[in-house]
Scaffold this motif. Sequence first.
Motif, PDB file in Angstrom:
ATOM      1  N   GLU A   1      58.757 -32.609  14.951  1.00 20.66           N
ATOM      2  CA  GLU A   1      59.324 -31.862  16.083  1.00 20.66           C
ATOM      3  C   GLU A   1      60.282 -30.754  15.629  1.00 20.66           C
ATOM      4  O   GLU A   1      60.648 -29.892  16.419  1.00 20.66           O
ATOM      5  CB  GLU A   1      60.082 -32.825  16.996  1.00 20.66           C
ATOM      6  CG  GLU A   1      59.327 -34.075  17.377  1.00 20.66           C
ATOM      7  CD  GLU A   1      58.523 -33.891  18.633  1.00 20.66           C
ATOM      8  OE1 GLU A   1      59.015 -33.232  19.550  1.00 20.66           O
ATOM      9  OE2 GLU A   1      57.395 -34.414  18.680  1.00 20.66           O
ATOM     10  N   SER A   2      60.677 -30.781  14.368  1.00 12.69           N
ATOM     11  CA  SER A   2      61.652 -29.815  13.866  1.00 12.69           C
ATOM     12  C   SER A   2      61.112 -28.395  13.966  1.00 12.69           C
ATOM     13  O   SER A   2      59.938 -28.135  13.707  1.00 12.69           O
ATOM     14  CB  SER A   2      61.993 -30.127  12.408  1.00 12.69           C
ATOM     15  OG  SER A   2      62.850 -29.134  11.889  1.00 12.69           O
ATOM     16  N   LYS A   3      61.988 -27.489  14.300  1.00 11.67           N
ATOM     17  CA  LYS A   3      61.608 -26.079  14.412  1.00 11.67           C
ATOM     18  C   LYS A   3      61.971 -25.295  13.147  1.00 11.67           C
ATOM     19  O   LYS A   3      61.678 -24.109  13.050  1.00 11.67           O
ATOM     20  CB  LYS A   3      62.276 -25.461  15.628  1.00 11.67           C
ATOM     21  CG  LYS A   3      61.844 -26.150  16.927  1.00 11.67           C
ATOM     22  CD  LYS A   3      62.185 -25.315  18.123  1.00 11.67           C
ATOM     23  CE  LYS A   3      61.831 -25.944  19.439  1.00 11.67           C
ATOM     24  NZ  LYS A   3      60.583 -26.614  19.546  1.00 11.67           N
ATOM     25  N   THR A   4      62.619 -25.985  12.180  1.00 12.74           N
ATOM     26  CA  THR A   4      63.022 -25.311  10.947  1.00 12.74           C
ATOM     27  C   THR A   4      62.537 -26.080   9.720  1.00 12.74           C
ATOM     28  O   THR A   4      62.258 -27.279   9.792  1.00 12.74           O
ATOM     29  CB  THR A   4      64.553 -25.171  10.864  1.00 12.74           C
ATOM     30  OG1 THR A   4      65.147 -26.468  10.880  1.00 12.74           O
ATOM     31  CG2 THR A   4      65.093 -24.328  12.004  1.00 12.74           C
ATOM     32  N   ILE A   5      62.443 -25.346   8.613  1.00 13.08           N
ATOM     33  CA  ILE A   5      62.082 -25.943   7.318  1.00 13.08           C
ATOM     34  C   ILE A   5      62.939 -25.282   6.232  1.00 13.08           C
ATOM     35  O   ILE A   5      63.403 -24.155   6.398  1.00 13.08           O
ATOM     36  CB  ILE A   5      60.585 -25.760   6.977  1.00 13.08           C
ATOM     37  CG1 ILE A   5      60.200 -24.272   7.013  1.00 13.08           C
ATOM     38  CG2 ILE A   5      59.705 -26.596   7.884  1.00 13.08           C
ATOM     39  CD1 ILE A   5      58.799 -23.965   6.508  1.00 13.08           C
ATOM     40  N   PRO A   6      63.107 -25.976   5.102  1.00  8.88           N
ATOM     41  CA  PRO A   6      63.817 -25.350   3.986  1.00  8.88           C
ATOM     42  C   PRO A   6      62.825 -24.577   3.110  1.00  8.88           C
ATOM     43  O   PRO A   6      61.719 -25.035   2.851  1.00  8.88           O
ATOM     44  CB  PRO A   6      64.383 -26.556   3.231  1.00  8.88           C
ATOM     45  CG  PRO A   6      63.385 -27.645   3.486  1.00  8.88           C
ATOM     46  CD  PRO A   6      62.836 -27.397   4.863  1.00  8.88           C
ATOM     47  N   VAL A   7      63.240 -23.404   2.651  1.00 15.24           N
ATOM     48  CA  VAL A   7      62.400 -22.581   1.780  1.00 15.24           C
ATOM     49  C   VAL A   7      63.252 -22.140   0.586  1.00 15.24           C
ATOM     50  O   VAL A   7      64.387 -21.691   0.768  1.00 15.24           O
ATOM     51  CB  VAL A   7      61.867 -21.339   2.534  1.00 15.24           C
ATOM     52  CG1 VAL A   7      61.142 -20.388   1.595  1.00 15.24           C
ATOM     53  CG2 VAL A   7      60.963 -21.762   3.672  1.00 15.24           C
ATOM     54  N   VAL A   8      62.704 -22.279  -0.608  1.00 11.83           N
ATOM     55  CA  VAL A   8      63.396 -21.817  -1.800  1.00 11.83           C
ATOM     56  C   VAL A   8      63.183 -20.313  -1.902  1.00 11.83           C
ATOM     57  O   VAL A   8      62.049 -19.846  -2.018  1.00 11.83           O
ATOM     58  CB  VAL A   8      62.884 -22.535  -3.065  1.00 11.83           C
ATOM     59  CG1 VAL A   8      63.511 -21.942  -4.318  1.00 11.83           C
ATOM     60  CG2 VAL A   8      63.169 -24.030  -2.975  1.00 11.83           C
ATOM     61  N   ALA A   9      64.276 -19.549  -1.848  1.00 13.10           N
ATOM     62  CA  ALA A   9      64.190 -18.089  -1.874  1.00 13.10           C
ATOM     63  C   ALA A   9      64.206 -17.545  -3.297  1.00 13.10           C
ATOM     64  O   ALA A   9      63.600 -16.514  -3.575  1.00 13.10           O
ATOM     65  CB  ALA A   9      65.338 -17.484  -1.073  1.00 13.10           C
ATOM     66  N   ASP A  10      64.919 -18.200  -4.178  1.00 15.02           N
ATOM     67  CA  ASP A  10      64.917 -17.821  -5.594  1.00 15.02           C
ATOM     68  C   ASP A  10      65.318 -19.032  -6.414  1.00 15.02           C
ATOM     69  O   ASP A  10      65.926 -19.969  -5.904  1.00 15.02           O
ATOM     70  CB  ASP A  10      65.825 -16.617  -5.875  1.00 15.02           C
ATOM     71  CG  ASP A  10      67.301 -16.943  -5.792  1.00 15.02           C
ATOM     72  OD1 ASP A  10      67.695 -17.768  -4.946  1.00 15.02           O
ATOM     73  OD2 ASP A  10      68.080 -16.383  -6.581  1.00 15.02           O
ATOM     74  N   LEU A  11      64.944 -18.999  -7.703  1.00 10.10           N
ATOM     75  CA  LEU A  11      65.211 -20.140  -8.575  1.00 10.10           C
ATOM     76  C   LEU A  11      65.206 -19.646 -10.013  1.00 10.10           C
ATOM     77  O   LEU A  11      64.327 -18.877 -10.400  1.00 10.10           O
ATOM     78  CB  LEU A  11      64.119 -21.195  -8.371  1.00 10.10           C
ATOM     79  CG  LEU A  11      64.370 -22.615  -8.846  1.00 10.10           C
ATOM     80  CD1 LEU A  11      65.632 -23.215  -8.264  1.00 10.10           C
ATOM     81  CD2 LEU A  11      63.175 -23.486  -8.501  1.00 10.10           C
ATOM     82  N   GLN A  12      66.193 -20.070 -10.778  1.00  9.16           N
ATOM     83  CA  GLN A  12      66.231 -19.684 -12.188  1.00  9.16           C
ATOM     84  C   GLN A  12      66.686 -20.847 -13.044  1.00  9.16           C
ATOM     85  O   GLN A  12      67.357 -21.763 -12.562  1.00  9.16           O
ATOM     86  CB  GLN A  12      67.134 -18.472 -12.411  1.00  9.16           C
ATOM     87  CG  GLN A  12      68.616 -18.746 -12.313  1.00  9.16           C
ATOM     88  CD  GLN A  12      69.440 -17.497 -12.480  1.00  9.16           C
ATOM     89  OE1 GLN A  12      69.527 -16.707 -11.546  1.00  9.16           O
ATOM     90  NE2 GLN A  12      70.054 -17.312 -13.638  1.00  9.16           N
TER      91      GLN A  12
END
Length: 153
Positions: A66-77
Amino acid sequence: MSKANYIDDFHIWEGEFEYHLPVRVRFSETDMFGHLNNTVPFVYFEEARTEYLKSIGFMDQWVNPESKTIPVVADLQCDFLQQIFFGENLKVYVKAASVGNSSVDLHYMGKKEDGSVGFVGRGTLVQVSKTIGKGVPWTEEMRNLLLQHIIVK
């Protein structure tokens, strides 16, 4: 040790970690010389990040259909400080370093059994809308959860 540009004082930075995930380097994660493959710390970061977020109460909301949001990795080093080999036991640490409007900057550290640091890293995680893919601000509760885990020394 080389200095990553996101670490001002290594000893202070190192002492701010609370959460870690134990990892044992598997044979399949090494190259023909027995070294940890350079892509593998990113997998360790993902696992540590997911478990860390679960531990502070985040993942339940995001994995709810039901969640309307998700986590997204925008950058990673990842910055490699020394060699790591097959069979070594590591502790992969993760912490929230700073909190933005809809993002959090997470820092990582991979420590060997002898206490030496094999790699460090950082990345930005953004909460986005499932439907439009744009950033969604943290709720006050979410922001407070993240902020209470930032250690300031």
